[in-house]
Design a protein around this motif. Structure first.
Motif, mmCIF file in Angstrom:
data_model
loop_
_atom_site.group_PDB
_atom_site.id
_atom_site.type_symbol
_atom_site.label_atom_id
_atom_site.label_comp_id
_atom_site.label_asym_id
_atom_site.label_seq_id
_atom_site.Cartn_x
_atom_site.Cartn_y
_atom_site.Cartn_z
ATOM 1 N N LYS A 181 52.496 -33.408 22.565
ATOM 2 C CA LYS A 181 53.732 -33.405 21.768
ATOM 3 C C LYS A 181 53.959 -32.049 21.098
ATOM 4 N N SER A 182 52.874 -31.416 20.665
ATOM 5 C CA SER A 182 53.030 -30.138 19.952
ATOM 6 C C SER A 182 53.241 -28.968 20.913
ATOM 7 N N GLY A 183 52.983 -29.196 22.192
ATOM 8 C CA GLY A 183 53.182 -28.126 23.158
ATOM 9 C C GLY A 183 51.895 -27.356 23.474
ATOM 10 N N ALA A 184 50.776 -27.720 22.805
ATOM 11 C CA ALA A 184 49.516 -27.036 23.069
ATOM 12 C C ALA A 184 49.030 -27.342 24.489
ATOM 13 N N VAL A 185 49.373 -28.529 24.978
ATOM 14 C CA VAL A 185 49.038 -28.904 26.340
ATOM 15 C C VAL A 185 50.346 -29.077 27.100
ATOM 16 N N LYS A 186 50.416 -28.430 28.286
ATOM 17 C CA LYS A 186 51.661 -28.420 29.034
ATOM 18 C C LYS A 186 51.839 -29.692 29.859
ATOM 19 N N VAL A 187 50.725 -30.156 30.421
ATOM 20 C CA VAL A 187 50.811 -31.301 31.323
ATOM 21 C C VAL A 187 49.942 -32.442 30.792
ATOM 22 N N LEU A 188 50.551 -33.610 30.621
ATOM 23 C CA LEU A 188 49.781 -34.791 30.253
ATOM 24 C C LEU A 188 49.735 -35.679 31.482
ATOM 25 N N VAL A 189 48.497 -35.959 31.950
ATOM 26 C CA VAL A 189 48.348 -36.776 33.143
ATOM 27 C C VAL A 189 47.960 -38.180 32.688
ATOM 28 N N ALA A 190 48.783 -39.152 33.036
ATOM 29 C CA ALA A 190 48.605 -40.495 32.479
ATOM 30 C C ALA A 190 48.581 -41.559 33.559
ATOM 31 N N THR A 191 47.877 -42.645 33.268
ATOM 32 C CA THR A 191 48.028 -43.842 34.093
ATOM 33 C C THR A 191 49.156 -44.658 33.459
ATOM 34 N N ARG A 208 40.854 -36.236 38.091
ATOM 35 C CA ARG A 208 40.731 -35.244 39.157
ATOM 36 C C ARG A 208 41.906 -34.253 39.097
ATOM 37 N N LEU A 209 43.091 -34.802 38.918
ATOM 38 C CA LEU A 209 44.278 -33.938 38.884
ATOM 39 C C LEU A 209 44.230 -33.001 37.674
ATOM 40 N N THR A 210 43.756 -33.532 36.545
ATOM 41 C CA THR A 210 43.653 -32.688 35.348
ATOM 42 C C THR A 210 42.722 -31.501 35.628
ATOM 43 N N ARG A 211 41.612 -31.784 36.310
ATOM 44 C CA ARG A 211 40.678 -30.695 36.661
ATOM 45 C C ARG A 211 41.337 -29.686 37.590
ATOM 46 N N ASP A 212 42.079 -30.202 38.593
ATOM 47 C CA ASP A 212 42.762 -29.304 39.543
ATOM 48 C C ASP A 212 43.746 -28.392 38.820
ATOM 49 N N LEU A 213 44.472 -28.959 37.867
ATOM 50 C CA LEU A 213 45.474 -28.158 37.144
ATOM 51 C C LEU A 213 44.784 -27.102 36.283
ATOM 52 N N GLU A 214 43.738 -27.542 35.586
ATOM 53 C CA GLU A 214 42.997 -26.604 34.734
ATOM 54 C C GLU A 214 42.456 -25.452 35.567
ATOM 55 N N ALA A 215 41.978 -25.778 36.792
ATOM 56 C CA ALA A 215 41.433 -24.744 37.670
ATOM 57 C C ALA A 215 42.498 -23.722 38.041
ATOM 58 N N LYS A 216 43.746 -24.138 38.008
ATOM 59 C CA LYS A 216 44.863 -23.216 38.312
ATOM 60 C C LYS A 216 45.442 -22.639 37.015
ATOM 61 N N SER A 217 44.674 -22.719 35.939
ATOM 62 C CA SER A 217 45.088 -22.172 34.632
ATOM 63 C C SER A 217 46.347 -22.833 34.065
ATOM 64 N N ILE A 218 46.527 -24.109 34.395
ATOM 65 C CA ILE A 218 47.632 -24.844 33.768
ATOM 66 C C ILE A 218 47.006 -25.798 32.748
ATOM 67 N N ASN A 219 47.399 -25.664 31.494
ATOM 68 C CA ASN A 219 46.834 -26.486 30.423
ATOM 69 C C ASN A 219 47.169 -27.952 30.616
ATOM 70 N N ALA A 220 46.144 -28.795 30.801
ATOM 71 C CA ALA A 220 46.422 -30.206 31.075
ATOM 72 C C ALA A 220 45.426 -31.094 30.349
ATOM 73 N N ALA A 221 45.831 -32.330 30.065
ATOM 74 C CA ALA A 221 44.931 -33.322 29.479
ATOM 75 C C ALA A 221 45.247 -34.672 30.102
#
Ligand code: ADP
Ligand code: MG
Length: 465
Positions: free
Chosen positions: A290-300, A258-271
């Motif tokens: 790790k490469s910087g292509a994704v800014k936010v990694l949301v993890a359990t 859910r959080l990943t979707r919220d971030l993407e909706a705000k144009s923040i690259n997340a996975a």
């Protein structure tokens, strides 16, 4: 002390130098000679202190002196709790051993088993494995243990938390009695000592840091806020502080999605990365992060232990973990190898009890700072004086393998309160065996160099620390 004082061969020293390490870390100084002497070793040091090289370097040295592995046989077995960690340790083995005529392979669940069987057919000197897949391979006669000289349990505490105890015991009972045992862990919890009793003989015990201490290089802050505001607050923090790489922890897989979707909706690259994702998706998410292509990694919490993301500056606890020790491991993803790190926790009023538990475990209050415009309507109760820490008695470890998935520790996640159930810490389990076996690519491979990215890195373990 220098690496050259450690009785390692010049080929290993060259690989270490190429990696940019100048001096051995304190745990390496103590563990390497003990392992080289053929002793059983129990080592505890907080996360990010270089434990991997602490066992990998001397193992490479010892194995390079002996005979090669026979068909389907292995000579050293390294067990890790998660697939990502297996891949990471395997990479270290390949890097440090690139000049040596040794072979290694990595096996874990969630990918095809056949290529792993093929690779094992010729025998490999070092096998890095998660317990579930290793058991499958063993039961199908793809791997034989009679030539095993060294067993390593890496992140042993995590392995127990994840309910791998039964698999570990089965594996141990199938190994030759005469072997060297190495147990590496962030802590010496009572459960670890219980496991060690049946595993190590006259071990050399090495403990570099006090139990459950957090890295001194991590600056910790709590931001009190309302639960409903958390996603908005996180977006605000990312934009306001211009965070370029941030690892965010949520309690549940659903919450992570859910959080990943919220971030993407705000144009923040997340996975998102968690136990319900295919192994392909997990590997890709981590690589992109790790490469910087994704800014936010949301993890359990699956990503809370062992993962080493070079120079990761920022960790955010979107929810507090139910198990306070996980806080230590989560924030230990930053501030590694002496670098600075920041850990921010967004804490709503319903989580105050979890916060108290964490402050008790780390034995210090965490600074609170309200973000302008996000002052909570439901205020966080003020922190209470922290009681002195008392170690828990060992618990009987319950076998709940594969019954639960990561992120489901809380039987009461709606309130965010710690469940009173006795075996909470052992109910999380084996994402290793659980998921899809269709997507995967071969992971077994010959030892080969990985890029020496850390050239010119400062010595983080110099006298200034
Ligand atoms: P741990 O297993 O204790 O959590 P790792 O083995 O993952 O820690 O190491 C943490 C980081 O420190 C890695 O990036 C690793 O490359 C780096 N590192 C390890 N040993 C040294 C050293 N002697 N000098 C500098 N950096 C090191
Ligand atoms: Mg480690």
């Amino acid at each position: 002390m220098d690496f050259s004082d450690l009785a390692l061969s010049s080929k290993i020293l060259a690989a270490v130098a190429e990696k940019g390490y100048i001096k051995p870390s304190p745990i390496q100084e103590q563990a390497i000679p003990a392992v080289l002497a053929g002793k059983d070793v129990m080592a505890a040091a907080q996360t990010g202190t270089g434990k991997t090289a602490g066992f990998t370097l001397p193992i490479l040295e010892l194995l390079s002196r002996g005979n090669k592995a026979k068909a389907n046989h292995i000579r050293a077995l390294i067990l890790t709790p998660t697939r990502e960690l297996a891949a990471q340790v395997g990479e270290s083995v390949a890097t440090y051993g690139k000049e040596l005529p040794l072979t290694s392979a990595i096996v874990f669940g969630g990918v095809k088993i056949n290529p792993q069987m093929m690779k094992l057919r010729q025998g490999v000197d070092i096998l890095i494995a998660t317990p579930g897949r290793l058991m499958d391979l063993y039961q199908q006669n793809a791997v034989k243990f009679s030539q095993v000289e060294i067993l390593v349990l890496d992140e042993a505490d995590r392995m127990l938390d994840m309910g791998f105890i039964r698999d570990i015991k089965k594996i141990i009972s199938a190994l030759p009695v005469q072997r060297q045992n190495l147990l590496f862990s962030a802590t010496f919890s009572p459960d670890i000592r219980e496991l060690a009793k049946g595993l190590v003989k006259n071990p050399i015990e090495i403990s570099v840091n006090p139990e459950n201490s957090t890295a001194k290089t991590v600056k910790q802050t709590v931001i009190p806020c309302d639960k409903k505001q958390k996603a908005k607050l996180l977006c605000h923090l990312i934009k306001e502080n211009d965070w370029q790489q941030v690892l965010v922890f949520t309690r549940t897989k659903h919450g992570a999605n859910r959080l990943t979707r919220d971030l993407e909706a705000k144009s923040i690259n997340a996975a998102a990365i968690h136990g319900n994702k295919s192994q392909g998706a997990r590997t890709k998410a981590l690589a992109n992060f790790k490469s910087g292509a994704v800014k936010v990694l949301v993890a359990t919490d699956i990503a809370a232990r062992g993962l080493d993301i070079d120079q990761l500056p920022q960790v955010v606890n979107f929810d507090l973990p139910n198990v306070p020790e996980d806080y230590v491991h989560r924030i230990g993803r930053t501030g590694r190898a002496g670098a600075d790190g920041f850990a921010v926790s967004l804490v709503s009023a319903d989580e105050h009890k979890l916060l108290e538990d964490i402050e008790y475990v780390i034995q210090e209050p965490i600074e609170r700072k309200i973000t302008e415009g996000f002052a909570p309507v439901n205020e966080l109760p003020p922190s209470r004086p922290i009681k002195p820490f008392k170690a828990k008695k060992p618990k009987k470890v319950k076998h709940t393998h594969n019954e639960h998935k990561d992120g489901q520790r809380s039987s009461n996640s709606a309130t965010g309160h710690k469940p009173k159930s006795k075996n909470t810490r052992h109910q999380v389990s084996g994402q290793d065996k659980a998921s899809n076996k269709k997507t995967g690519k071969p992971v077994a491979r010959k030892v080969h160099p990985d890029k020496a990215k850390q050239q010119g890195k400062k010595d983080p373990y110099s006298a200034s620390r």
